[in-house]
Design a protein around this motif. Structure first.
Motif, PDB file in Angstrom:
ATOM      1  N   LYS A   5      70.394  28.646  27.099  1.00  0.00           N
ATOM      2  CA  LYS A   5      69.900  28.988  28.425  1.00  0.00           C
ATOM      3  C   LYS A   5      70.803  29.822  29.335  1.00  0.00           C
ATOM      4  CE  LYS A   5      66.655  25.264  28.977  1.00  0.00           C
ATOM      5  NZ  LYS A   5      66.193  24.017  29.662  1.00  0.00           N
ATOM      6  N   ALA A   6      71.978  29.351  29.307  1.00  0.00           N
ATOM      7  CA  ALA A   6      72.971  29.969  30.139  1.00  0.00           C
ATOM      8  C   ALA A   6      73.375  31.306  29.349  1.00  0.00           C
ATOM      9  CB  ALA A   6      74.225  29.241  30.063  1.00  0.00           C
ATOM     10  N   GLN A   7      73.317  31.636  28.111  1.00  0.00           N
ATOM     11  CA  GLN A   7      73.470  32.803  27.412  1.00  0.00           C
ATOM     12  C   GLN A   7      72.430  33.912  27.849  1.00  0.00           C
ATOM     13  OE1 GLN A   7      74.222  31.311  23.251  1.00  0.00           O
ATOM     14  NE2 GLN A   7      76.470  31.652  23.771  1.00  0.00           N
ATOM     15  N   LEU A   8      71.360  33.282  27.700  1.00  0.00           N
ATOM     16  CA  LEU A   8      69.942  33.969  27.977  1.00  0.00           C
ATOM     17  C   LEU A   8      70.117  34.589  29.235  1.00  0.00           C
ATOM     18  CD1 LEU A   8      67.357  34.981  26.952  1.00  0.00           C
ATOM     19  CD2 LEU A   8      66.320  32.862  27.629  1.00  0.00           C
ATOM     20  N   GLY A   9      70.217  33.717  30.333  1.00  0.00           N
ATOM     21  CA  GLY A   9      70.491  34.249  31.586  1.00  0.00           C
ATOM     22  C   GLY A   9      71.671  35.371  31.832  1.00  0.00           C
ATOM     23  N   VAL A  10      72.699  35.287  31.070  1.00  0.00           N
ATOM     24  CA  VAL A  10      73.399  36.455  31.288  1.00  0.00           C
ATOM     25  C   VAL A  10      73.100  37.774  30.703  1.00  0.00           C
ATOM     26  CG1 VAL A  10      75.678  37.200  30.063  1.00  0.00           C
ATOM     27  CG2 VAL A  10      75.618  34.809  31.128  1.00  0.00           C
ATOM     28  N   ILE A  11      72.416  37.535  29.567  1.00  0.00           N
ATOM     29  CA  ILE A  11      71.757  38.754  28.992  1.00  0.00           C
ATOM     30  C   ILE A  11      70.737  39.182  29.834  1.00  0.00           C
ATOM     31  CG2 ILE A  11      70.041  39.521  26.782  1.00  0.00           C
ATOM     32  CD1 ILE A  11      71.819  37.325  25.221  1.00  0.00           C
ATOM     33  N   ARG A  12      69.774  38.474  30.379  1.00  0.00           N
ATOM     34  CA  ARG A  12      68.762  38.949  31.187  1.00  0.00           C
ATOM     35  C   ARG A  12      69.213  39.741  32.510  1.00  0.00           C
ATOM     36  NH1 ARG A  12      64.708  33.773  30.874  1.00  0.00           N
ATOM     37  NH2 ARG A  12      63.425  34.408  29.074  1.00  0.00           N
ATOM     38  N   LEU A  43      81.985  34.299  29.007  1.00  0.00           N
ATOM     39  CA  LEU A  43      82.621  35.527  28.551  1.00  0.00           C
ATOM     40  C   LEU A  43      83.998  34.916  27.904  1.00  0.00           C
ATOM     41  CD1 LEU A  43      81.699  38.128  31.164  1.00  0.00           C
ATOM     42  CD2 LEU A  43      81.081  38.118  28.728  1.00  0.00           C
ATOM     43  N   SER A  44      84.718  34.023  28.510  1.00  0.00           N
ATOM     44  CA  SER A  44      85.931  33.694  28.054  1.00  0.00           C
ATOM     45  C   SER A  44      85.728  32.905  26.633  1.00  0.00           C
ATOM     46  CB  SER A  44      86.587  32.859  29.141  1.00  0.00           C
ATOM     47  OG  SER A  44      85.939  31.461  29.186  1.00  0.00           O
ATOM     48  N   GLY A  45      84.896  32.053  26.520  1.00  0.00           N
ATOM     49  CA  GLY A  45      84.750  31.359  25.194  1.00  0.00           C
ATOM     50  C   GLY A  45      85.461  30.217  25.282  1.00  0.00           C
ATOM     51  N   THR A  46      86.307  29.925  26.335  1.00  0.00           N
ATOM     52  CA  THR A  46      87.036  28.522  26.396  1.00  0.00           C
ATOM     53  C   THR A  46      87.044  28.191  27.826  1.00  0.00           C
ATOM     54  OG1 THR A  46      89.235  29.922  26.656  1.00  0.00           O
ATOM     55  CG2 THR A  46      88.677  29.510  24.403  1.00  0.00           C
ATOM     56  N   PRO A  47      87.177  26.885  27.767  1.00  0.00           N
ATOM     57  CA  PRO A  47      87.361  25.956  29.189  1.00  0.00           C
ATOM     58  C   PRO A  47      88.361  26.840  30.015  1.00  0.00           C
ATOM     59  CG  PRO A  47      87.401  24.498  27.408  1.00  0.00           C
ATOM     60  CD  PRO A  47      87.669  25.822  26.837  1.00  0.00           C
ATOM     61  N   GLN A  48      88.267  26.688  31.134  1.00  0.00           N
ATOM     62  CA  GLN A  48      89.182  27.675  32.155  1.00  0.00           C
ATOM     63  C   GLN A  48      89.640  26.864  33.437  1.00  0.00           C
ATOM     64  OE1 GLN A  48      90.484  31.099  31.675  1.00  0.00           O
ATOM     65  NE2 GLN A  48      89.440  30.603  29.655  1.00  0.00           N
ATOM     66  N   HIS A  49      90.840  26.882  33.812  1.00  0.00           N
ATOM     67  CA  HIS A  49      91.297  26.156  34.996  1.00  0.00           C
ATOM     68  C   HIS A  49      90.635  26.761  36.060  1.00  0.00           C
ATOM     69  CE1 HIS A  49      94.177  24.862  38.325  1.00  0.00           C
ATOM     70  NE2 HIS A  49      94.163  23.787  37.583  1.00  0.00           N
TER      71      HIS A  49
END
Length: 97
Positions: A5-12, A43-49
């Motif tokens: 769902k999150a990925q689809l939101g980014v694409i939209r 976009l980072s693909g990894t957890p971020q601080h």
């Protein structure tokens, strides 16, 4: 499911921006802070601080996120099991990625 769902939101969001020739309203005016955080983590693909998330939000969207409210909102979502995981102190990622 939440990750998709999150990925689809980014694409939209990207497609809406492209429909306006990239000259639509500023992304920060259209996106909630949680949407920006989701995009940054996708976009980072990894957890971020949180410091890195704040830096990326400023760089990508021209928005200064409030650290305390962001951590509070992310922590609430983690506790509810919605979309985010905590991988370390003040470090968050997307569930399933």
């Amino acid at each position: 499911e939440e990750l998709l769902k999150a990925q689809l939101g980014v694409i939209r969001g990207y497609l809406r921006n492209e429909e306006h020739g990239g000259r639509g309203r500023k992304v920060s005016q259209r996106k909630s802070q949680m949407s920006m955080i989701t995009d940054i983590l996708l976009l980072s693909g990894t957890p971020q601080h949180v410091s890195e998330i704040i830096r990326q939000a400023r760089e990508q969207y021209g928005v200064n996120l409030d650290r305390e409210s962001m951590v509070s909102a992310l922590t609430k979502k983690v506790k509810k099991g919605i979309a985010f995981v905590r991988t370390g102190p003040n470090t968050f990622g997307l569930k399933g990625s």
